[in-house]
Structures are given as C-alpha cells and as structure tokens.
Design a protein around this motif. Structure first.
Motif, mmCIF file in Angstrom:
data_model
loop_
_atom_site.group_PDB
_atom_site.id
_atom_site.type_symbol
_atom_site.label_atom_id
_atom_site.label_comp_id
_atom_site.label_asym_id
_atom_site.label_seq_id
_atom_site.Cartn_x
_atom_site.Cartn_y
_atom_site.Cartn_z
ATOM 1 N N GLU A 7 -1.692 -7.355 -13.240
ATOM 2 C CA GLU A 7 -1.277 -5.978 -12.993
ATOM 3 C C GLU A 7 -1.853 -5.516 -11.659
ATOM 4 O O GLU A 7 -2.831 -4.780 -11.609
ATOM 5 N N TRP A 8 -1.260 -5.980 -10.566
ATOM 6 C CA TRP A 8 -1.712 -5.575 -9.238
ATOM 7 C C TRP A 8 -1.121 -4.212 -8.919
ATOM 8 O O TRP A 8 0.074 -3.993 -9.116
ATOM 9 N N PRO A 9 -1.921 -3.320 -8.406
ATOM 10 C CA PRO A 9 -1.366 -2.024 -7.984
ATOM 11 C C PRO A 9 -0.289 -2.232 -6.921
ATOM 12 O O PRO A 9 -0.425 -3.094 -6.040
ATOM 13 N N ILE A 10 0.764 -1.462 -7.006
ATOM 14 C CA ILE A 10 1.878 -1.599 -6.065
ATOM 15 C C ILE A 10 1.402 -1.398 -4.631
ATOM 16 O O ILE A 10 1.891 -2.047 -3.710
ATOM 17 N N GLU A 11 0.408 -0.552 -4.422
ATOM 18 C CA GLU A 11 -0.101 -0.323 -3.069
ATOM 19 C C GLU A 11 -0.770 -1.583 -2.511
ATOM 20 O O GLU A 11 -0.664 -1.866 -1.321
ATOM 21 N N VAL A 12 -1.419 -2.346 -3.357
ATOM 22 C CA VAL A 12 -2.027 -3.604 -2.921
ATOM 23 C C VAL A 12 -0.931 -4.570 -2.474
ATOM 24 O O VAL A 12 -1.056 -5.231 -1.435
ATOM 25 N N GLN A 13 0.136 -4.643 -3.239
ATOM 26 C CA GLN A 13 1.250 -5.513 -2.871
ATOM 27 C C GLN A 13 1.870 -5.066 -1.548
ATOM 28 O O GLN A 13 2.171 -5.891 -0.686
ATOM 29 N N ARG A 14 2.048 -3.766 -1.381
ATOM 30 C CA ARG A 14 2.618 -3.242 -0.132
ATOM 31 C C ARG A 14 1.721 -3.553 1.059
ATOM 32 O O ARG A 14 2.201 -3.908 2.133
ATOM 33 N N GLN A 15 0.419 -3.389 0.876
ATOM 34 C CA GLN A 15 -0.510 -3.669 1.968
ATOM 35 C C GLN A 15 -0.482 -5.145 2.354
ATOM 36 O O GLN A 15 -0.522 -5.477 3.541
ATOM 37 N N ALA A 16 -0.406 -6.010 1.367
ATOM 38 C CA ALA A 16 -0.332 -7.446 1.651
ATOM 39 C C ALA A 16 0.957 -7.774 2.396
ATOM 40 O O ALA A 16 0.946 -8.555 3.355
#
Length: 84
Positions: A7-16
């Motif tokens: 369950e990765w936060p969507i913001e973490v995915q966007r930043q990556a």
C-alpha cells in the motif's frame, strides 16, 4: 508474476515517476549524456523503483537494477548511432 503490491501512498508513486522522468534520457539530451555512466545508472534505478512501487514484474525490477550496477561498474557503454 508481479511483485506483491504494498500500500504505497499515491504521492510516493508520483514522486518516483517524476524522478524517473527527470533522469530519463530523451531526444534532446541523449547525445550529450548517453555516456554518463552515473546518469544512466540513476535513470535505471529510478525505473526499477517505479516498477517496484507499482507492482511490476520482479524480473523487470531485477533486470533494471542489474543493468544499473553494470553502468556503475563501467561495464557498459552507450551504443553509437548514425550521427556519432
């Protein structure tokens, strides 16, 4: 088989994804930076991170990481093209 998606936060995915986009070589900078081994390694590691965070295939994450290590060890060189 893909990686079990945490369950990765969507913001973490966007930043990556943003980091990967900023590090990726494109039509405008490929000739200038194609031989920069550290830049190529960083681009590949960022791609592996995106795959990992998005539940990509384990083999894809490993392949990107392995290729990054080969750039870091200076085992790879950029291929030429007709304009080199």
């Amino acid at each position: 088989m893909g990686i079990k998606q945490a369950e990765w936060p969507i913001e973490v995915q966007r930043q990556a994804m943003d980091l990967h986009a900023q590090l990726s070589l494109n039509d405008h900078n490929w000739h200038q930076q194609k031989g920069d081994a550290d830049r190529r390694a960083a681009e590949l590691l960022a791609g592996a991170l995106v795959q990992l965070l998005q539940g990509g295939e384990r083999s894809d994450v490993e392949a990107l990481t392995d290729q990054s290590l080969r750039w870091l060890r200076r085992e790879l060189k950029a291929p030429g093209c007709g304009r080199d």
